[in-house]
Every structure is written in structure tokens, then in C-alpha cells.
Design a protein around this motif. Sequence first.
Motif, PDB file in Angstrom:
ATOM      1  N   ALA A  12       0.854  -1.198   0.000  1.00 15.25           N
ATOM      2  CA  ALA A  12       0.000   0.000   0.000  1.00 15.25           C
ATOM      3  C   ALA A  12       0.887   1.245   0.000  1.00 15.25           C
ATOM      4  CB  ALA A  12      -0.937  -0.011   1.208  1.00 15.25           C
ATOM      5  N   GLY A  13       1.997   1.142  -0.724  1.00 15.36           N
ATOM      6  CA  GLY A  13       2.900   2.277  -0.881  1.00 15.36           C
ATOM      7  C   GLY A  13       2.524   3.113  -2.082  1.00 15.36           C
ATOM      8  N   ALA A  14       3.445   3.961  -2.509  1.00 16.56           N
ATOM      9  CA  ALA A  14       3.168   4.915  -3.585  1.00 16.56           C
ATOM     10  C   ALA A  14       2.739   4.222  -4.872  1.00 16.56           C
ATOM     11  CB  ALA A  14       4.403   5.779  -3.837  1.00 16.56           C
ATOM     12  N   THR A  15       3.465   3.172  -5.282  1.00 18.32           N
ATOM     13  CA  THR A  15       3.131   2.515  -6.550  1.00 18.32           C
ATOM     14  C   THR A  15       1.805   1.772  -6.460  1.00 18.32           C
ATOM     15  OG1 THR A  15       4.514   0.628  -5.921  1.00 18.32           O
ATOM     16  CG2 THR A  15       5.517   2.303  -7.312  1.00 18.32           C
ATOM     17  N   ALA A  16       1.577   1.125  -5.340  1.00 17.42           N
ATOM     18  CA  ALA A  16       0.320   0.386  -5.174  1.00 17.42           C
ATOM     19  C   ALA A  16      -0.876   1.332  -5.213  1.00 17.42           C
ATOM     20  CB  ALA A  16       0.339  -0.389  -3.860  1.00 17.42           C
ATOM     21  N   LEU A  17      -0.773   2.446  -4.503  1.00 18.66           N
ATOM     22  CA  LEU A  17      -1.885   3.390  -4.456  1.00 18.66           C
ATOM     23  C   LEU A  17      -2.119   4.035  -5.820  1.00 18.66           C
ATOM     24  CD1 LEU A  17      -0.978   4.961  -1.022  1.00 18.66           C
ATOM     25  CD2 LEU A  17      -3.019   3.594  -1.494  1.00 18.66           C
ATOM     26  N   SER A  18      -1.035   4.349  -6.530  1.00 22.67           N
ATOM     27  CA  SER A  18      -1.181   4.924  -7.864  1.00 22.67           C
ATOM     28  C   SER A  18      -1.845   3.930  -8.816  1.00 22.67           C
ATOM     29  CB  SER A  18       0.187   5.338  -8.408  1.00 22.67           C
ATOM     30  OG  SER A  18       0.079   5.856  -9.718  1.00 22.67           O
ATOM     31  N   PHE A  19      -1.424   2.684  -8.745  1.00 22.30           N
ATOM     32  CA  PHE A  19      -2.022   1.649  -9.586  1.00 22.30           C
ATOM     33  C   PHE A  19      -3.515   1.520  -9.306  1.00 22.30           C
ATOM     34  CE2 PHE A  19      -3.504  -2.661 -10.272  1.00 22.30           C
ATOM     35  CZ  PHE A  19      -3.044  -2.963 -11.549  1.00 22.30           C
ATOM     36  N   VAL A  20      -3.878   1.392  -8.036  1.00 15.53           N
ATOM     37  CA  VAL A  20      -5.287   1.181  -7.677  1.00 15.53           C
ATOM     38  C   VAL A  20      -6.126   2.391  -8.040  1.00 15.53           C
ATOM     39  CG1 VAL A  20      -6.877   0.818  -5.746  1.00 15.53           C
ATOM     40  CG2 VAL A  20      -4.761  -0.521  -5.899  1.00 15.53           C
ATOM     41  N   ASP A  21      -5.627   3.578  -7.808  1.00  8.37           N
ATOM     42  CA  ASP A  21      -6.358   4.799  -8.135  1.00  8.37           C
ATOM     43  C   ASP A  21      -6.732   4.841  -9.619  1.00  8.37           C
ATOM     44  OD1 ASP A  21      -7.102   7.746  -7.556  1.00  8.37           O
ATOM     45  OD2 ASP A  21      -5.626   7.923  -9.165  1.00  8.37           O
ATOM     46  N   THR A  22      -5.759   4.579 -10.488  1.00  9.49           N
ATOM     47  CA  THR A  22      -6.037   4.608 -11.928  1.00  9.49           C
ATOM     48  C   THR A  22      -6.909   3.430 -12.346  1.00  9.49           C
ATOM     49  OG1 THR A  22      -3.993   5.798 -12.426  1.00  9.49           O
ATOM     50  CG2 THR A  22      -4.964   4.539 -14.218  1.00  9.49           C
ATOM     51  N   LEU A  23      -6.677   2.264 -11.751  1.00 11.17           N
ATOM     52  CA  LEU A  23      -7.488   1.090 -12.090  1.00 11.17           C
ATOM     53  C   LEU A  23      -8.959   1.338 -11.791  1.00 11.17           C
ATOM     54  CD1 LEU A  23      -7.271  -1.903 -13.067  1.00 11.17           C
ATOM     55  CD2 LEU A  23      -7.282  -2.527 -10.637  1.00 11.17           C
ATOM     56  N   LEU A  24      -9.262   1.918 -10.644  1.00 14.79           N
ATOM     57  CA  LEU A  24     -10.655   2.190 -10.292  1.00 14.79           C
ATOM     58  C   LEU A  24     -11.294   3.163 -11.276  1.00 14.79           C
ATOM     59  CD1 LEU A  24     -10.464   2.616  -6.409  1.00 14.79           C
ATOM     60  CD2 LEU A  24     -11.191   0.594  -7.670  1.00 14.79           C
ATOM     61  N   ALA A  25     -10.502   4.147 -11.724  1.00  9.47           N
ATOM     62  CA  ALA A  25     -11.041   5.139 -12.661  1.00  9.47           C
ATOM     63  C   ALA A  25     -11.298   4.528 -14.037  1.00  9.47           C
ATOM     64  CB  ALA A  25     -10.070   6.305 -12.786  1.00  9.47           C
ATOM     65  N   GLN A  26     -10.447   3.587 -14.435  1.00  5.99           N
ATOM     66  CA  GLN A  26     -10.547   3.006 -15.768  1.00  5.99           C
ATOM     67  C   GLN A  26     -11.478   1.800 -15.843  1.00  5.99           C
ATOM     68  OE1 GLN A  26      -9.122   4.234 -18.593  1.00  5.99           O
ATOM     69  NE2 GLN A  26      -8.494   5.991 -17.339  1.00  5.99           N
ATOM     70  N   ASP A  27     -11.685   1.129 -14.720  1.00  8.30           N
ATOM     71  CA  ASP A  27     -12.547  -0.060 -14.678  1.00  8.30           C
ATOM     72  C   ASP A  27     -13.550   0.113 -13.542  1.00  8.30           C
ATOM     73  OD1 ASP A  27     -13.772  -2.498 -14.503  1.00  8.30           O
ATOM     74  OD2 ASP A  27     -11.928  -3.672 -14.493  1.00  8.30           O
ATOM     75  N   PRO A  28     -14.697   0.685 -13.813  1.00  7.65           N
ATOM     76  CA  PRO A  28     -15.649   1.022 -12.748  1.00  7.65           C
ATOM     77  C   PRO A  28     -16.297  -0.181 -12.075  1.00  7.65           C
ATOM     78  CG  PRO A  28     -16.586   1.486 -14.913  1.00  7.65           C
ATOM     79  CD  PRO A  28     -15.153   1.141 -15.141  1.00  7.65           C
ATOM     80  N   ASP A  29     -16.021  -1.382 -12.567  1.00  7.90           N
ATOM     81  CA  ASP A  29     -16.641  -2.569 -11.969  1.00  7.90           C
ATOM     82  C   ASP A  29     -15.685  -3.388 -11.124  1.00  7.90           C
ATOM     83  OD1 ASP A  29     -19.104  -2.074 -13.261  1.00  7.90           O
ATOM     84  OD2 ASP A  29     -18.323  -2.957 -15.116  1.00  7.90           O
ATOM     85  N   CYS A  30     -14.391  -3.054 -11.114  1.00 10.45           N
ATOM     86  CA  CYS A  30     -13.427  -3.930 -10.450  1.00 10.45           C
ATOM     87  C   CYS A  30     -13.451  -3.758  -8.934  1.00 10.45           C
ATOM     88  CB  CYS A  30     -12.022  -3.700 -10.995  1.00 10.45           C
ATOM     89  SG  CYS A  30     -11.286  -2.133 -10.490  1.00 10.45           S
ATOM     90  N   ASP A  31     -13.018  -4.824  -8.256  1.00  8.63           N
ATOM     91  CA  ASP A  31     -12.918  -4.854  -6.804  1.00  8.63           C
ATOM     92  C   ASP A  31     -11.463  -5.141  -6.444  1.00  8.63           C
ATOM     93  OD1 ASP A  31     -14.468  -5.228  -4.068  1.00  8.63           O
ATOM     94  OD2 ASP A  31     -12.982  -6.840  -4.191  1.00  8.63           O
TER      95      ASP A  31
END
Length: 472
Positions: A12-31
Amino acid sequence: MTLETDYLVIGAGATALSFVDTLLAQDPDCDVVMVDKHASPGGHWNDAYSFVALHQPSATYGVESVPLGQDRIDESGPNKGFYELASGSEVLAYFQSVMRDHLLPTGRVRYFPNCEYLGDHRFRNVLSGEEHEVEVRRKLVDTTYFATSVPATHERKFEVADGVRVEIPGKLPELWRSAEGIPEHFVILGAGKTAMDAGVWLLEAGIQAERISWVKPRESWLINRTITQPGEEFFEGTVGGQLAIMKAAAKADSVSALFHQLEEDGAMLRIDQSVEPEMFHYATISEGEVESLRKIGNVIRKGRVERIEPGRMILQQGEHEVPEDTLFIDCTASAVRPKPVSPQWENGTIRLQLLHVPLVTLNAAVTAFVEANFETDEEKNALCKPVSFVDDIEGYAGTLLGTGQNRFLWATNEKISAFLSQSRLDPGAPTVRWLKQNAPERLAVAAEMPAVTMAAIPNLQKLVAEAEASRG
């Protein structure tokens, strides 16, 4: 207990948070399920020394959806005249807010702090011992490739005799309340950015340069902060710096010659101009900080320290006497750990690596965008080719080449190009957008960049081949 999710993210560091932030924006259905050993988000920032700050401007760090800082120009201190550099505490508070106020409220992120990943989609709470098994519908996301060694957590590699004071940099601001009092002398151990930060801190705290010694096993090339600035007021200088790098890369007959040309062009710095650097870790520094550090004249170049005794150090290449009342500041942890690269998408796992050196949060955001917008692992890997990071100067040709090739792939892909044009994390994108609307004629200075980059690639390939041959 068994959980189900689309993506299990280790870290849950910088890279993990950046990845998850963009993933949520690009895939509105993912968990997403996130697992991290630290008690709060932010990764190694939880362990950093108190006066640490970003190398790069706050404006280009963090996650896409949440700005960091106020786009302010510092008016005092070693960063005077440049865009603000968030302090460690500011970065940590920022990442805590990203998790608490932006990711968790989506209802699509579950975060498990104080937990270690055990393998096989299982993790355990390090405090309670409770274990969870996770059924992963899509991918395991491993962000531990970027695991950073910091002074507070690294394992010391030298011996310390009884009666010797050794502290990590984070303890310096607490010296005023130490029972042992303020030492007569200070010795900085290490030559990286942490050591430079410690030196600047001591000098700014009022310690005379004559009371400081510095053990430097290697000298380092440093990026001049003038060429890393966002904002329209710095546009020509920043683009000029990037053009200078590629023009030098096209002509240099060695990596050493490349660095020396960039020093002449004002893009690279070194603290001691009489010593040939052997190290380059992409550390970024201002000319003011360099001038300050040059005041420390007692530099010890006898290799790494092996043992410290009262009144003397035993180093790889000899001994050195110091006052008995000396505080040794251990800055020997290295943030750079050269590792082999592998495909980012492989066997149901996304292993986040370097794509655009050294912008780790941009790397993660691009990876998430590609994951959400392209179909096969083969297609994704073809668009994101990991770049090997080597800590000696010869590695610079490879990181320049790899970064340039990825930028070319992204620029020629309509989807990724459109994403980057709106990216907060791509250093030039916000400025280019502003100039298009307000001063389009100023963009002409950047028109050279594609041709200059393409011209540099053949020579960079030659320099990389020579470096690999020399390593055997």
C-alpha cells in the motif's frame, strides 16, 4: 476466512496506491483487496527520516486523481525558486488521505494493514495471527519490486564497538534531548541522497562544516533540479534540459563522456568536481544544496566502513582517526537495489517495475491504464517493457534507452497517448495543456524532441552493448 476480489494488491505504498487509483477510474466494476505490513498506507514513507523530502516536485508525484501540494514556488531554503517538494510527513498524510477519503469510500477497495502476504493468495495479520485466503478472479498485483531500504529498517553491514555513538538520520532532530549531549564531531557514513540530506540538515542546523566528516565510498552524478520543473515559467529550461540529454546521448562515445557533456550543459552536477563519479541513482539536487555540501571539506575516501571503534574507523582501504566524542550518522541504506526484470504480466500476476525511470507513480498509473484497456498479456507486455536499473554510471544508457523506447510506444498508441495528455503524473502534460490554450507559440521549442530522441537511440544501443560486455 476466505475473501473474493478481482485484484489482490501486495503493498500500500506509492506505486500500489497509484495503480489502484487509476485502475478504479478506468474499470468502474473492479474490486480490490490491498495488503500491507505497515499500520498505515504510504509504504517506506512510514519509516523515512523526519526531514526527508521528495526529489521531484510535489506536482508530479502521488496518484492521478488527487493533487499533492499547492503548486507553490518555495521562497526560502535549499529549494528556493523551485516548485515545492513535499516533506515526508506531508507525503505520508497525503497517502493516508488518498486511502481514507478517496479509495475506501468507493466501496470497491478493502484495505488490510498490519498484514504480510504469505504466498498462494494468502495473508496473515502480523499482530493477531489471523489468516485470510483470497479467491482472485483476475490478477495478483505485486508492488514489492520497488521495496526500498531506508535507514530505520536496513541491516547494518559494519561492526560497532562498545562506547561508539551511531544513529540513523531520523534521530538528528532529537539530539537536543539526548542524555549523551551534543557531540563534538559528526561523521556521515554513505554517499547517497540520504547522506546529502543529512549534511544539508547539519549545516542548516548550525553545525560548522569543520565539525563534520563524510565517508564517501563513491562520488555520484546528480540531476540538476532546474531541468525537472513543471509549470509554464520553467517550460523552456525543462525542455532544454531534456533536449540536451538526448543530444548528448546521440554523440557521446562513452557513458562517462555523456555525463561530462551534461555537466557542461548544466543538466548534471557533482559535489566534488575533482573526483570522477562511479554512481548514479537519479538523485536530484539544487545548485544551492551542492554549494552547501561543498563546505564539508573533510571527505574520507577509503572505501566503505567495516568497523567503528572509539576514536577511529576501520575502512576497506585503511584506518581514519576521529575525535572520541563523535556521532556517526548511518546513511548506508540504499534505495536502489538492482534487480533483474521480467514481463510485467505473467502467469496471472502483474509485477510492477520501472517503465519510465525514475517516475515510479507514473509507471504504476500507466500499468493500470494498460491493464484496464487492453485485452491480452502479450499486447500489454508489448506496450510496457520493464527497464533495468543499474546503480553504476554505465546503467544510465540503458535507462535512457528503455525509457525512450517506452515513451515512443506510448506516443504512437492512441489510447495511451490520450491518457498521458491528461495525466497529472506525466511531468510535461499539464504545462503543455496550459500552453496550447494560452501561448501555443512557446511549444515550438519541444518540436525537436521526437527527432532528437530517435537520433539518440542507435548510439544508446551501442553504449548499452558496451556496458553489458564490460560486465561480462
